[in-house]
Design an enzyme around this catalytic site. Structure first.
Site, PDB file in Angstrom:
ATOM      1  N   THR A 234     -24.829  28.481 -37.264  1.00  9.10           N
ATOM      2  CA  THR A 234     -25.246  28.599 -35.866  1.00  9.10           C
ATOM      3  C   THR A 234     -26.751  28.824 -35.750  1.00  9.10           C
ATOM      4  O   THR A 234     -27.379  28.364 -34.797  1.00  9.10           O
ATOM      5  CB  THR A 234     -24.490  29.743 -35.177  1.00  9.10           C
ATOM      6  OG1 THR A 234     -24.658  30.958 -35.937  1.00  9.10           O
ATOM      7  CG2 THR A 234     -23.007  29.433 -35.092  1.00  9.10           C
ATOM      8  N   GLU A 235     -27.341  29.506 -36.712  1.00  8.13           N
ATOM      9  CA  GLU A 235     -28.787  29.727 -36.688  1.00  8.13           C
ATOM     10  C   GLU A 235     -29.536  28.419 -36.941  1.00  8.13           C
ATOM     11  O   GLU A 235     -30.569  28.148 -36.311  1.00  8.13           O
ATOM     12  CB  GLU A 235     -29.176  30.768 -37.726  1.00  8.13           C
ATOM     13  CG  GLU A 235     -30.671  31.053 -37.810  1.00  8.13           C
ATOM     14  CD  GLU A 235     -31.247  31.690 -36.553  1.00  8.13           C
ATOM     15  OE1 GLU A 235     -32.488  31.692 -36.409  1.00  8.13           O
ATOM     16  OE2 GLU A 235     -30.456  32.188 -35.723  1.00  8.13           O
TER      17      GLU A 235
END
Length: 559
Positions: A234-235
């Site tokens: 997700t980062e």
């Protein structure tokens, strides 16, 4: 004449090497280069390693790497807890309705993880289906590490179930019976004999679950962000999709994710290399399986419970949402209808175009990975040309490249200002991403099939004057066709619903099935998104099954 030597294998080796460089090496190399050269996006190699100390000391990197590992381990353990008992009962005992349970437990694997997650959200969130039926909701549990672990384990445990059940079935009960003769208890015989002999299937499947968990985007994005549990995937998405764009940071985070994935596969090899797990017996006979006796009802309840959680609830949630005219109307009969399916048929929001795009990309991916997988597997397994070890490395590399890493690599490679022509922002970029992600499927199946074919047939053809390409096309390819076709159908089913690469590199204005569903949820058109999800699950399950049936009738694929 050297049937398996370098003579005559040049064209095949060239095709395999060129294809693997474009599909696999290019995105990986550009991720490494971007991590080293921060201004690579401006075609500059200045200031190498300038930002690496800062990036490597970023507390986010350590925290999210730790979160990814914790999530992977938790999902792996939960999948083992679900799958291993079921697999042991299935392999060693006569479980009533065994074939039915196998089919029912295969369905979760056919439901894309992000679709299953959306189904669980609709079920357990406030005013979800559970609260409408019982008055309570489980949102605090769902939007937590425990909730993510449960949802992801319910989606991945079939990998462990089928691998372990087949492995234990091949081992059979006869070795444990010998231990019983020498005084071991049933539990001790299983723990010291049967389970260790099943280590290959258990280790391979559990580490595959770990790798899948740390690479999964949909579930952490839907559940983890609301609970503050961010992971590397997700980062990476955040760094390349939100302003300011941080390509260098995304590259560094991607390399860490690659290292974690590679560590899982190296761990598997280390486990299997420590000792031999070969047995001298063959396939177990039906008489090796014993009746359950007093355990029949508890075992059936266990299979029923897991099937309900993994298969029935997600499918019913998807269907109920798809049939709801309005989400606020709930499960009332008056609120149910086929308006969302009618909207798809009317091409609402480009639904039919998304289906067409995904099916076209899935077909193209299946064909390209089939061709490249077949020639690469042949070059690695049946030739001795120079550079074969490099080719072998390139065929193994996709196993360690998560979809988000492939997407980042393709963005970095094909978005360079100096390129006169590029596939970036065209459907071809999606095709390249899908091929890189799914190439291991055709490689794995084809390599296994080639290893089962002796060298005599090809040698005889070469002695009679056939070239390496002719021998491959006329002799080996028909023999490996059943395995290759099966792998290509699997690739088609997975490619049509791939999420993370589709979101990151899809051309402007182009939708695939997964992008369509994700955007409908973001825009609040949840019923329309779930209708497309249900259609996707049905089509991507039925189309390969129908094609396999037709191919079996034609004799191309064995029964």
């Amino acid at each position: 004449m050297k049937a398996n030597g370098a003579a005559g294998t040049g064209p095949i080796a060239w095709v395999a090497t060129s294809g693997l460089i474009v599909v696999v090496a290019v995105p990986f190399v550009f991720i490494v280069l971007q991590a080293i050269f921060p201004d690579l996006g401006r075609s500059s190699l200045a200031a190498p390693f300038l930002h690496l100390p800062q990036m490597l000391s970023d507390p986010k990197l350590l925290r999210m790497s730790g979160n990814s590992v914790v999530l992977g381990i938790c999902v792996m353990l939960a999948a083992a807890l679900l799958a291993v008992p079921l697999a042991v009962f299935r392999a060693l005992f006569k479980v009533p309705f065994a074939i039915f349970w196998d089919v029912a437990l295969l369905v979760p694997f056919m439901i894309p993880p992000y679709i299953a997650t959306l189904g669980w959200i609709m079920t357990l969130q406030p005013r979800g289906y559970l609260q409408q039926l019982t008055g309570v909701h489980l949102a605090p549990f769902l939007f937590s590490l425990a909730g993510m672990t449960t949802v992801m384990a319910l989606n991945t445990f079939p990998l462990v179930y089928f691998a372990v059940s087949r492995t234990i079935e091949a081992v059979g009960a006869r070795y444990a019976d010998v231990g019983r003769v020498f005084g071991a208890s049933s539990w001790r015989a299983f723990w010291r004999i049967t389970l260790p002999l099943s280590t290959p299937g258990l280790a391979a499947s559990l580490l595959l679950v770990f790798a899948a968990a740390i690479e999964e985007y949909g579930t952490p994005a839907a559940l983890g962000r609301r609970s503050g549990f961010d992971v590397l995937v997700t980062e990476i998405d955040l760094r390349i999709s939100d302003w300011p764009i941080d390509l260098a940071g995304a590259a560094v985070f991607s390399l860490v994710l690659v290292i974690l994935s590679l560590a899982a596969f190296m761990t598997q090899r280390w486990i299997l290399s420590r000792r031999s797990y070969v047995t001298t017996g063959g396939k177990p006979q039906a008489k090796d399986k014993r009746p359950l006796g007093v355990m029949t009802i508890p075992v059936l309840l266990l299979f029923g419970l897991v099937t309900t959680l993994a298969t029935v609830i997600p499918l019913l949630a998807i269907l109920a949402t798809a049939l709801s005219n309005t989400i606020s109307g709930g499960l009332a009969i008056s609120n149910l209808g086929f308006s969302n399916f009618a909207a798809i048929a009317d091409n609402s929001a480009g639904a039919l175009r998304a289906l067409g795009n995904s099916f076209a990309l899935g077909l193209g991916t299946a064909l390209l990975t089939g061709i490249l997988g077949a020639v690469s597997a042949y070059a690695v397994a049946k030739t001795k040309f120079r550079g074969r070890m490099v080719l072998d490395l390139l065929t193994a590399l996709p196993n360690a490249l998560p979809g988000v890493v492939v997407a980042v690599g393709l963005i970095l490679a094909w978005n360079q200002p100096v390129l006169p022509i590029t596939p970036y922002n065209t459907p071809l970029i999606l095709l390249l991403a899908y091929c890189c992600i799914l190439l291991p499927q055709t490689m794995r199946y084809t390599t296994a099939a080639l290893h089962q074919i002796g060298d005599n047939l090809e040698a005889a053809a070469r002695v009679c004057g056939a070239s390496a390409f002719t021998a491959f096309r006329r002799i080996l390819l028909p023999l490996i066709a059943p395995s290759l076709v099966t792998a290509m159908l699997l690739v088609f089913a997975v490619a049509t619903r791939e999420l993370v690469a589709s979101i990151l590199v899809a051309p402007v204005g182009m939708q695939t099935i997964s992008v369509f569903i994700w955007r409908q949820f973001e825009q609040g058109s949840i019923g329309l998104g779930m209708a497309m999800a249900f259609v996707t699950v049905v089509l991507t399950t039925l189309i390969p099954l129908v094609l396999l049936s037709l191919l079996r009738r034609s004799g191309l694929v064995a029964e």
